[in-house]
Design a protein around this motif. Structure first.
Motif, PDB file in Angstrom:
ATOM      1  N   LEU A  91       0.848  -1.178   0.000  1.00 25.95           N
ATOM      2  CA  LEU A  91       0.000   0.000   0.000  1.00 25.95           C
ATOM      3  C   LEU A  91       0.886   1.231   0.000  1.00 25.95           C
ATOM      4  CD1 LEU A  91      -2.871   1.226   0.211  1.00 25.95           C
ATOM      5  CD2 LEU A  91      -2.538   1.246   2.695  1.00 25.95           C
ATOM      6  N   ARG A  92       0.765   2.041  -1.049  1.00 25.32           N
ATOM      7  CA  ARG A  92       1.532   3.279  -1.133  1.00 25.32           C
ATOM      8  C   ARG A  92       0.608   4.443  -0.794  1.00 25.32           C
ATOM      9  NH1 ARG A  92       6.294   5.143  -2.904  1.00 25.32           N
ATOM     10  NH2 ARG A  92       6.914   3.137  -3.808  1.00 25.32           N
ATOM     11  N   ILE A  93       1.099   5.339   0.057  1.00 17.85           N
ATOM     12  CA  ILE A  93       0.362   6.533   0.445  1.00 17.85           C
ATOM     13  C   ILE A  93       1.207   7.735   0.049  1.00 17.85           C
ATOM     14  CG2 ILE A  93      -0.701   7.797   2.340  1.00 17.85           C
ATOM     15  CD1 ILE A  93      -0.763   5.108   3.860  1.00 17.85           C
ATOM     16  N   ALA A  94       0.575   8.674  -0.657  1.00 16.19           N
ATOM     17  CA  ALA A  94       1.280   9.866  -1.101  1.00 16.19           C
ATOM     18  C   ALA A  94       0.412  11.093  -0.865  1.00 16.19           C
ATOM     19  CB  ALA A  94       1.632   9.753  -2.581  1.00 16.19           C
ATOM     20  N   VAL A  95       1.060  12.224  -0.684  1.00 13.77           N
ATOM     21  CA  VAL A  95       0.376  13.501  -0.525  1.00 13.77           C
ATOM     22  C   VAL A  95       0.693  14.333  -1.758  1.00 13.77           C
ATOM     23  CG1 VAL A  95       0.259  15.626   0.818  1.00 13.77           C
ATOM     24  CG2 VAL A  95       0.518  13.446   1.976  1.00 13.77           C
ATOM     25  N   GLN A  96      -0.353  14.936  -2.339  1.00 12.10           N
ATOM     26  CA  GLN A  96      -0.170  15.826  -3.485  1.00 12.10           C
ATOM     27  C   GLN A  96      -0.887  17.132  -3.211  1.00 12.10           C
ATOM     28  OE1 GLN A  96      -1.517  13.733  -6.987  1.00 12.10           O
ATOM     29  NE2 GLN A  96       0.549  12.995  -7.344  1.00 12.10           N
ATOM     30  N   PRO A  97      -0.354  18.246  -3.726  1.00  8.01           N
ATOM     31  CA  PRO A  97      -1.041  19.523  -3.550  1.00  8.01           C
ATOM     32  C   PRO A  97      -2.389  19.513  -4.259  1.00  8.01           C
ATOM     33  CG  PRO A  97       1.097  19.820  -4.647  1.00  8.01           C
ATOM     34  CD  PRO A  97       0.877  18.353  -4.476  1.00  8.01           C
ATOM     35  N   GLY A  98      -3.335  20.249  -3.714  1.00 10.59           N
ATOM     36  CA  GLY A  98      -4.655  20.350  -4.329  1.00 10.59           C
ATOM     37  C   GLY A  98      -5.741  20.060  -3.334  1.00 10.59           C
ATOM     38  N   GLY A  99      -6.958  20.153  -3.783  1.00 13.86           N
ATOM     39  CA  GLY A  99      -8.091  19.906  -2.904  1.00 13.86           C
ATOM     40  C   GLY A  99      -8.415  21.119  -2.060  1.00 13.86           C
ATOM     41  N   CYS A 100      -9.489  21.024  -1.346  1.00 12.52           N
ATOM     42  CA  CYS A 100      -9.999  22.149  -0.556  1.00 12.52           C
ATOM     43  C   CYS A 100      -9.027  22.582   0.526  1.00 12.52           C
ATOM     44  CB  CYS A 100     -11.338  21.746   0.040  1.00 12.52           C
ATOM     45  SG  CYS A 100     -12.090  23.026   1.038  1.00 12.52           S
ATOM     46  N   SER A 101      -8.411  21.633   1.203  1.00 15.72           N
ATOM     47  CA  SER A 101      -7.532  21.979   2.321  1.00 15.72           C
ATOM     48  C   SER A 101      -6.082  22.146   1.891  1.00 15.72           C
ATOM     49  CB  SER A 101      -7.628  20.905   3.411  1.00 15.72           C
ATOM     50  OG  SER A 101      -7.152  19.681   2.913  1.00 15.72           O
ATOM     51  N   GLY A 102      -5.818  22.059   0.594  1.00 15.77           N
ATOM     52  CA  GLY A 102      -4.464  22.258   0.109  1.00 15.77           C
ATOM     53  C   GLY A 102      -3.706  20.973  -0.152  1.00 15.77           C
ATOM     54  N   LEU A 103      -4.328  19.826   0.087  1.00 14.17           N
ATOM     55  CA  LEU A 103      -3.650  18.565  -0.183  1.00 14.17           C
ATOM     56  C   LEU A 103      -4.661  17.484  -0.524  1.00 14.17           C
ATOM     57  CD1 LEU A 103      -3.505  16.292   2.542  1.00 14.17           C
ATOM     58  CD2 LEU A 103      -3.096  18.572   3.419  1.00 14.17           C
ATOM     59  N   MET A 132       9.140  12.557  -0.027  1.00 20.24           N
ATOM     60  CA  MET A 132       8.552  13.894  -0.031  1.00 20.24           C
ATOM     61  C   MET A 132       7.257  13.937   0.783  1.00 20.24           C
ATOM     62  SD  MET A 132      10.755  15.582  -1.683  1.00 20.24           S
ATOM     63  CE  MET A 132       9.990  17.127  -2.116  1.00 20.24           C
ATOM     64  N   SER A 133       6.510  12.840   0.800  1.00 20.97           N
ATOM     65  CA  SER A 133       5.231  12.796   1.517  1.00 20.97           C
ATOM     66  C   SER A 133       5.390  12.478   3.000  1.00 20.97           C
ATOM     67  CB  SER A 133       4.307  11.749   0.883  1.00 20.97           C
ATOM     68  OG  SER A 133       4.001  12.082  -0.453  1.00 20.97           O
ATOM     69  N   ALA A 134       6.472  11.789   3.361  1.00 23.32           N
ATOM     70  CA  ALA A 134       6.648  11.312   4.738  1.00 23.32           C
ATOM     71  C   ALA A 134       6.499  12.399   5.801  1.00 23.32           C
ATOM     72  CB  ALA A 134       7.982  10.583   4.881  1.00 23.32           C
ATOM     73  N   PRO A 135       7.101  13.595   5.638  1.00 20.85           N
ATOM     74  CA  PRO A 135       6.940  14.607   6.692  1.00 20.85           C
ATOM     75  C   PRO A 135       5.486  15.053   6.885  1.00 20.85           C
ATOM     76  CG  PRO A 135       8.740  15.206   5.217  1.00 20.85           C
ATOM     77  CD  PRO A 135       8.026  14.041   4.600  1.00 20.85           C
ATOM     78  N   TYR A 136       4.713  15.071   5.814  1.00 19.00           N
ATOM     79  CA  TYR A 136       3.318  15.495   5.897  1.00 19.00           C
ATOM     80  C   TYR A 136       2.424  14.434   6.538  1.00 19.00           C
ATOM     81  CZ  TYR A 136       4.759  19.117   2.634  1.00 19.00           C
ATOM     82  OH  TYR A 136       5.407  20.168   2.039  1.00 19.00           O
ATOM     83  N   LEU A 137       2.884  13.185   6.546  1.00 13.50           N
ATOM     84  CA  LEU A 137       2.074  12.081   7.053  1.00 13.50           C
ATOM     85  C   LEU A 137       2.500  11.613   8.443  1.00 13.50           C
ATOM     86  CD1 LEU A 137       1.786  10.123   3.710  1.00 13.50           C
ATOM     87  CD2 LEU A 137      -0.096  11.201   4.947  1.00 13.50           C
ATOM     88  N   ALA A 138       3.511  12.239   9.015  1.00 15.09           N
ATOM     89  CA  ALA A 138       3.989  11.835  10.342  1.00 15.09           C
ATOM     90  C   ALA A 138       2.864  11.981  11.362  1.00 15.09           C
ATOM     91  CB  ALA A 138       5.194  12.677  10.746  1.00 15.09           C
ATOM     92  N   GLY A 139       2.534  10.900  12.026  1.00 18.58           N
ATOM     93  CA  GLY A 139       1.486  10.914  13.030  1.00 18.58           C
ATOM     94  C   GLY A 139       0.089  10.636  12.493  1.00 18.58           C
ATOM     95  N   ALA A 140      -0.025  10.477  11.175  1.00 12.86           N
ATOM     96  CA  ALA A 140      -1.339  10.218  10.566  1.00 12.86           C
ATOM     97  C   ALA A 140      -1.777   8.787  10.851  1.00 12.86           C
ATOM     98  CB  ALA A 140      -1.288  10.462   9.064  1.00 12.86           C
ATOM     99  N   THR A 141      -3.077   8.604  11.010  1.00  9.07           N
ATOM    100  CA  THR A 141      -3.651   7.283  11.242  1.00  9.07           C
ATOM    101  C   THR A 141      -4.530   6.906  10.058  1.00  9.07           C
ATOM    102  OG1 THR A 141      -3.631   7.562  13.635  1.00  9.07           O
ATOM    103  CG2 THR A 141      -5.136   5.901  12.744  1.00  9.07           C
ATOM    104  N   ILE A 142      -4.252   5.740   9.475  1.00  2.00           N
ATOM    105  CA  ILE A 142      -5.059   5.219   8.375  1.00  2.00           C
ATOM    106  C   ILE A 142      -5.985   4.163   8.951  1.00  2.00           C
ATOM    107  CG2 ILE A 142      -5.045   3.948   6.206  1.00  2.00           C
ATOM    108  CD1 ILE A 142      -2.098   6.041   7.188  1.00  2.00           C
ATOM    109  N   ASP A 143      -7.272   4.324   8.698  1.00  2.00           N
ATOM    110  CA  ASP A 143      -8.276   3.404   9.207  1.00  2.00           C
ATOM    111  C   ASP A 143      -9.176   3.000   8.043  1.00  2.00           C
ATOM    112  OD1 ASP A 143      -9.733   1.848  10.958  1.00  2.00           O
ATOM    113  OD2 ASP A 143     -10.610   3.521  12.054  1.00  2.00           O
TER     114      ASP A 143
END
Length: 122
Positions: free
Chosen positions: A42-54, A83-94
């Motif tokens: 499972l790959r998780i990535a953050v990209q700019p965009g969307g209502c909240s900026g990501l 590049m995405s790791a710092p933005y996802l630190a502490g995030a919980t996937i459920d």
């Protein structure tokens, strides 16, 4: 000054700082088994965009990219690019399976809850 360490018994914290709940891990494992492949993660990535900026992207991937952070949750590997790791630190996937919501959810303490112009991360 003393600080207490808090641990979650139902969630594992990976070196990347991402948490994958047991329910989500079971769902990911089942989906990979349905694909009939044992090389997917499972790959998780953050990209700019969307209502909240990501925007979050969750998808199965067999690739290994330079700088990937790989975490194992009971046999389920979760991969985050560097590049995405710092933005996802502490995030919980459920994974939610209710009448009002179904699918993977991401609770990210780094993202602001409100929808506004500007940066969504501090």
């Amino acid at each position: 000054m003393t600080t207490e360490a808090h641990t979650e018994s139902t969630e594992a914290t990976a070196p990347s700082g991402i948490n994958l709940t047991d329910v989500a891990a079971v769902k990911v494992k089942a989906l990979i088994e349905q694909e009939g492949r044992d090389d997917l993660r499972l790959r998780i990535a953050v990209q700019p965009g969307g209502c909240s900026g990501l925007r979050y992207q969750l998808f199965f991937d067999e690739r290994s990219l330079d700088g990937d952070v790989v975490s194992d949750f009971g046999g389920v590997e979760v991969v985050v690019d560097r590049m995405s790791a710092p933005y996802l630190a502490g995030a919980t996937i459920d994974f939610a399976d209710r009448i009002d919501a179904q699918g993977f959810t991401i609770d990210n303490p780094n993202a602001q809850n409100s929808c506004a112009c500007g940066d969504s991360f501090h």
